[in-house]
Scaffold this motif. Structure first.
Motif, PDB file in Angstrom:
ATOM      1  N   VAL A 188       0.824  -1.202   0.000  1.00  0.00           N
ATOM      2  CA  VAL A 188       0.000   0.000   0.000  1.00  0.00           C
ATOM      3  C   VAL A 188       0.862   1.258   0.000  1.00  0.00           C
ATOM      4  O   VAL A 188       0.746   2.111  -0.865  1.00  0.00           O
ATOM      5  CB  VAL A 188      -0.980  -0.007   1.190  1.00  0.00           C
ATOM      6  CG1 VAL A 188      -1.789   1.274   1.214  1.00  0.00           C
ATOM      7  CG2 VAL A 188      -1.923  -1.195   1.087  1.00  0.00           C
ATOM      8  N   THR A 202      -5.231   4.565  -2.695  1.00  0.00           N
ATOM      9  CA  THR A 202      -3.776   4.743  -2.774  1.00  0.00           C
ATOM     10  C   THR A 202      -3.128   4.715  -1.402  1.00  0.00           C
ATOM     11  O   THR A 202      -1.911   4.813  -1.297  1.00  0.00           O
ATOM     12  CB  THR A 202      -3.389   6.077  -3.439  1.00  0.00           C
ATOM     13  OG1 THR A 202      -4.242   7.081  -2.952  1.00  0.00           O
ATOM     14  CG2 THR A 202      -3.471   5.988  -4.932  1.00  0.00           C
ATOM     15  N   GLN A 239     -12.421   8.750   8.228  1.00  0.00           N
ATOM     16  CA  GLN A 239     -13.079   8.950   6.932  1.00  0.00           C
ATOM     17  C   GLN A 239     -14.594   8.788   7.041  1.00  0.00           C
ATOM     18  O   GLN A 239     -15.341   9.500   6.409  1.00  0.00           O
ATOM     19  CB  GLN A 239     -12.504   7.963   5.905  1.00  0.00           C
ATOM     20  CG  GLN A 239     -13.066   8.194   4.516  1.00  0.00           C
ATOM     21  CD  GLN A 239     -12.302   7.426   3.450  1.00  0.00           C
ATOM     22  OE1 GLN A 239     -11.285   6.786   3.717  1.00  0.00           O
ATOM     23  NE2 GLN A 239     -12.794   7.485   2.229  1.00  0.00           N
TER      24      GLN A 239
HETATM   25  N1  LIG Z   1      -6.670  -3.306   7.557  1.00  0.00           N
HETATM   26  C1  LIG Z   1      -6.499  -3.538   6.245  1.00  0.00           C
HETATM   27  N2  LIG Z   1      -6.354  -4.795   5.798  1.00  0.00           N
HETATM   28  C2  LIG Z   1      -6.160  -5.051   4.494  1.00  0.00           C
HETATM   29  N3  LIG Z   1      -6.116  -4.122   3.551  1.00  0.00           N
HETATM   30  C3  LIG Z   1      -6.255  -2.844   3.913  1.00  0.00           C
HETATM   31  C4  LIG Z   1      -6.460  -2.485   5.281  1.00  0.00           C
HETATM   32  N4  LIG Z   1      -6.562  -1.138   5.361  1.00  0.00           N
HETATM   33  C5  LIG Z   1      -6.434  -0.687   4.093  1.00  0.00           C
HETATM   34  N5  LIG Z   1      -6.246  -1.694   3.232  1.00  0.00           N
HETATM   35  C6  LIG Z   1      -6.049  -1.567   1.790  1.00  0.00           C
HETATM   36  O1  LIG Z   1      -5.128  -0.536   1.566  1.00  0.00           O
HETATM   37  C7  LIG Z   1      -5.488   0.194   0.414  1.00  0.00           C
HETATM   38  C8  LIG Z   1      -5.495   1.663   0.718  1.00  0.00           C
HETATM   39  O2  LIG Z   1      -6.586   1.951   1.533  1.00  0.00           O
HETATM   40  P1  LIG Z   1      -6.937   3.425   1.997  1.00  0.00           P
HETATM   41  O3  LIG Z   1      -5.785   4.002   2.708  1.00  0.00           O
HETATM   42  O4  LIG Z   1      -8.202   3.328   2.749  1.00  0.00           O
HETATM   43  O5  LIG Z   1      -7.172   4.193   0.650  1.00  0.00           O
HETATM   44  P2  LIG Z   1      -7.576   5.705   0.446  1.00  0.00           P
HETATM   45  O6  LIG Z   1      -6.408   6.340  -0.220  1.00  0.00           O
HETATM   46  O7  LIG Z   1      -8.767   5.696  -0.458  1.00  0.00           O
HETATM   47  O8  LIG Z   1      -7.873   6.286   1.782  1.00  0.00           O
HETATM   48  C9  LIG Z   1      -6.818  -0.325  -0.060  1.00  0.00           C
HETATM   49  O9  LIG Z   1      -6.589  -1.146  -1.182  1.00  0.00           O
HETATM   50  C10 LIG Z   1      -7.312  -1.144   1.092  1.00  0.00           C
HETATM   51  O10 LIG Z   1      -8.005  -2.248   0.617  1.00  0.00           O
END
Ligand SMILES: Nc1ncnc2c1ncn2[C@@H]1O[C@H](COP(=O)(O)OP(=O)(O)O)[C@@H](O)[C@H]1O
Ligand SMILES: [Mg+2]
Lengths: 281, 266
Positions: free
Chosen positions: B41, B63, B110
């Motif tokens: 990520v 992202t 969020q």
């Molecule tokens: N606790 C978690 N377990 C697995 N995947 C996660 C978790 N938290 C976030 N992700 C993944 O990380 C990626 C980024 O998430 P996020 O930070 O929420 O995106 P955004 O930029 O839209 O806020 C996404 O693909 C999400 O599925």
């Protein structure tokens, strides 16, 4: 940060997000076994944190009283009903078998002993596992998936202290009381079932039943249910607070709280019965 | 009774003030990596925010913007890299120390993450109940009213979170984040789902806190107008790293295709 996770001695606590599973063994066939030990290890760490939160200030008394009230009141009718029903069943069964073996005079004692020794406590444990296990499991799981537990942490408050410790303590304190209710309903309905066949006052029934019984017959089995309370509260809080995966996760957490807590209540009962027989002969 | 401004100014004169101008950023994130399972990520992200500064974080959904904020407040642990808050690395801290730092951080989730068993009023009062025990009930009630007035929600004290709209929940969440007069604000899409008037008010509020309280803020947003208004700098994220960082004008001048595409579509 890993240190924070695994050094409970310093009263530390890592966020309960289930994202820090780190042990991965190469062989797939060990997967379930690893998972099992990992689960146990995490449960142990969680237990330690709860103990720490429960014995160090600040204490969340208000939340404790709220939980005592809630857990007690939501389980009482079910426990009373289940206790009453088993009382009747025991009474009918015992009458049938004891009459066959010509030991009908032992009937009150047989009913009293089986209710206060075993059926009262275990029925209470199982009913509360179902009701409270699912209740706490689903409540905390839905808080977890909607980030409310993260929000508590982000506010610099310990979710263990605020949510888990009061619920677990309430379970521990409430179970012996609920057991008394189950015992009473069981004995009362056991007597009713007898009295319908053969006139006998409740007083006669009880005094015949408790003849030869002492506190050792009554107190250890009642107090062992505190252990059931610990198991139910601990597992429900643990399963709830480590939930992942949205609404489906909430359902899974509720189910697994009920299944695991009832299973462990029965397993603990085996050990506790043996211990009680050793220490309170 | 002190107004919120006075309270905020008083708080601004407390110890953390010492780090202001001393060159230590309020938030310094360096080479942060974070994966979930096999999904990478964050991929070596570095950002720094000084006191009195606002950084807007932009980027497509997924992202890792929310993950970045969660890492900064210690709700997730990084795989590698460091996070320094007022110069202190949060990785080495025990829970008590981490809580001390968290008390000075305001976090808006969020999806607001209001406590669904508490009323709006109790939600905003939650941090006060737990960390300002010296406050009397009536002082707390006044403070909660002030906070809710700041976000235009003073008329909904007794409602449950489930009875108000998503945008209103957001505003209540913001009031809760401000309850302890934080000097670091982490806001995850504060204006998403808000009407233009409410989002203008939120922008003004962030600007005011920045000016009066020297708050260091990271604001995740999809709202370019809001980013332009409140942020000193913008950081555009893609595939777990910062593509470009700078003022809005600097971003506009960038010749990176992704930046132009992103700005062009907004
Ligand atoms: N606790 C978690 N377990 C697995 N995947 C996660 C978790 N938290 C976030 N992700 C993944 O990380 C990626 C980024 O998430 P996020 O930070 O929420 O995106 P955004 O930029 O839209 O806020 C996404 O693909 C999400 O599925
Ligand atoms: Mg997000």
């Amino acid at each position: 940060m890993i240190d924070r996770n695994f050094s409970p001695v310093a009263g530390t606590e890592a966020p309960l997000s289930g994202t820090r599973r780190s042990l991965t063994f190469p062989s797939l066939s060990f997967g379930p076994i690893n998972k099992f030990f990992e689960w146990f290890g995490d449960l142990g760490i969680f237990f330690w944190r709860v103990v720490h939160a429960a014995i160090t200030p600040p204490f969340e008394f208000r939340e404790l009283f709220r939980q005592l009230d809630e857990i007690g009141s939501m389980s009482l009718p079910l426990v009373a009903l289940a206790g009453a029903a088993t009382g009747v069943v025991l009474s009918l069964e015992a009458r049938y078998s004891l009459t066959r073996f010509g030991a009908k005079s032992l009937l009150p004692a047989a009913i009293v002993f089986s209710v206060i020794h075993e059926t009262g406590p275990i029925i209470t444990g199982l009913v509360v596992s179902g009701r409270v296990g699912a209740g706490i499991g689903a409540e905390l799981a839905s808080m977890k998936v909607t980030e409310q537990i993260d929000a508590i942490e982000a506010s610099a408050v310990s979710p263990c202290r605020l949510l888990a410790a009061p619920r677990i303590l309430a379970c521990i304190l409430v179970l012996p009381l609920l057991t008394l209710a189950a015992d009473f309903c069981g004995l009362f309905m056991g007597w009713v079932a007898q009295a319908l066949v053969e006139p006998l006052s409740f007083h006669q029934f009880i005094s015949a039943g408790f003849k030869g019984a002492d506190f050792n017959d009554f107190l250890p089995p009642t107090f062992k249910t505190m252990m059931f309370g610990l198991i139910i509260g601990l597992i429900a809080c643990f399963q709830g607070m480590r939930t992942q995966g949205g609404a489906a996760g909430v359902g899974r957490a509720a189910t697994s709280s009920v299944v695991l807590s009832s299973l462990f209540v029965i397993l603990a009962d085996v050990v506790l019965v043996k211990l009680i027989l050793i220490f309170f002969p | 009774m002190a107004t919120i401004d006075q309270v905020l100014i008083q708080a601004a004169l407390k110890p953390e003030e010492a780090t202001k101008g001393s060159g230590v950023p309020a938030i310094a994130v360096d080479d942060l990596h974070k994966s979930f399972g096999s999904q990478k990520v964050l991929n070596g992200i570095s950002v720094a925010v000084n006191r009195g500064e606002t950084l807007a974080v932009l980027g497509r959904s997924g992202t890792g913007k929310s993950v970045l904020l969660r890492l900064i407040i210690g709700l997730e642990e990084p795989d590698s890299g460091s996070i320094l808050i007022h110069g202190r690395d949060i990785a080495g801290l025990n829970l008590d120390q981490l809580c001390e730092i968290r008390m000075k951080m305001g976090f808006l989730f969020q999806h607001a993450a209001l406590y669904d068993s508490l009323t709006v009023e109790e939600n905003v009062g939650f941090p006060l109940v737990h960390h300002k025990k010296e406050m009397s009930k009536s002082e707390r009630a006044d403070r909660v009213k002030q906070l809710l007035a700041e976000v235009g929600m003073e008329g909904h004290l007794k409602k449950m979170p489930s009875d108000i709209s998503g945008g209103m929940q957001k505003r209540v969440g913001l009031a809760r984040a401000l309850a302890l007069e934080p000097d670091i604000l982490l806001l995850d899409e504060p204006t998403a789902g808000l009407d233009p008037i409410s989002s203008g008010e939120i922008n003004d509020l962030v600007l005011k806190l920045q000016a009066e309280h020297h708050t260091a803020s990271i604001v995740v947003t999809h709202d370019l107008h809001s980013a332009k208004t409140i942020a000193d700098r913008l950081a555009l994220l893609n595939e777990g790293d910062v593509v470009v960082q700078g003022s809005f004008e600097e971003l506009q001048k960038s010749d990176i295709a992704f930046v132009q595409e992103f700005l062009g579509h907004s």
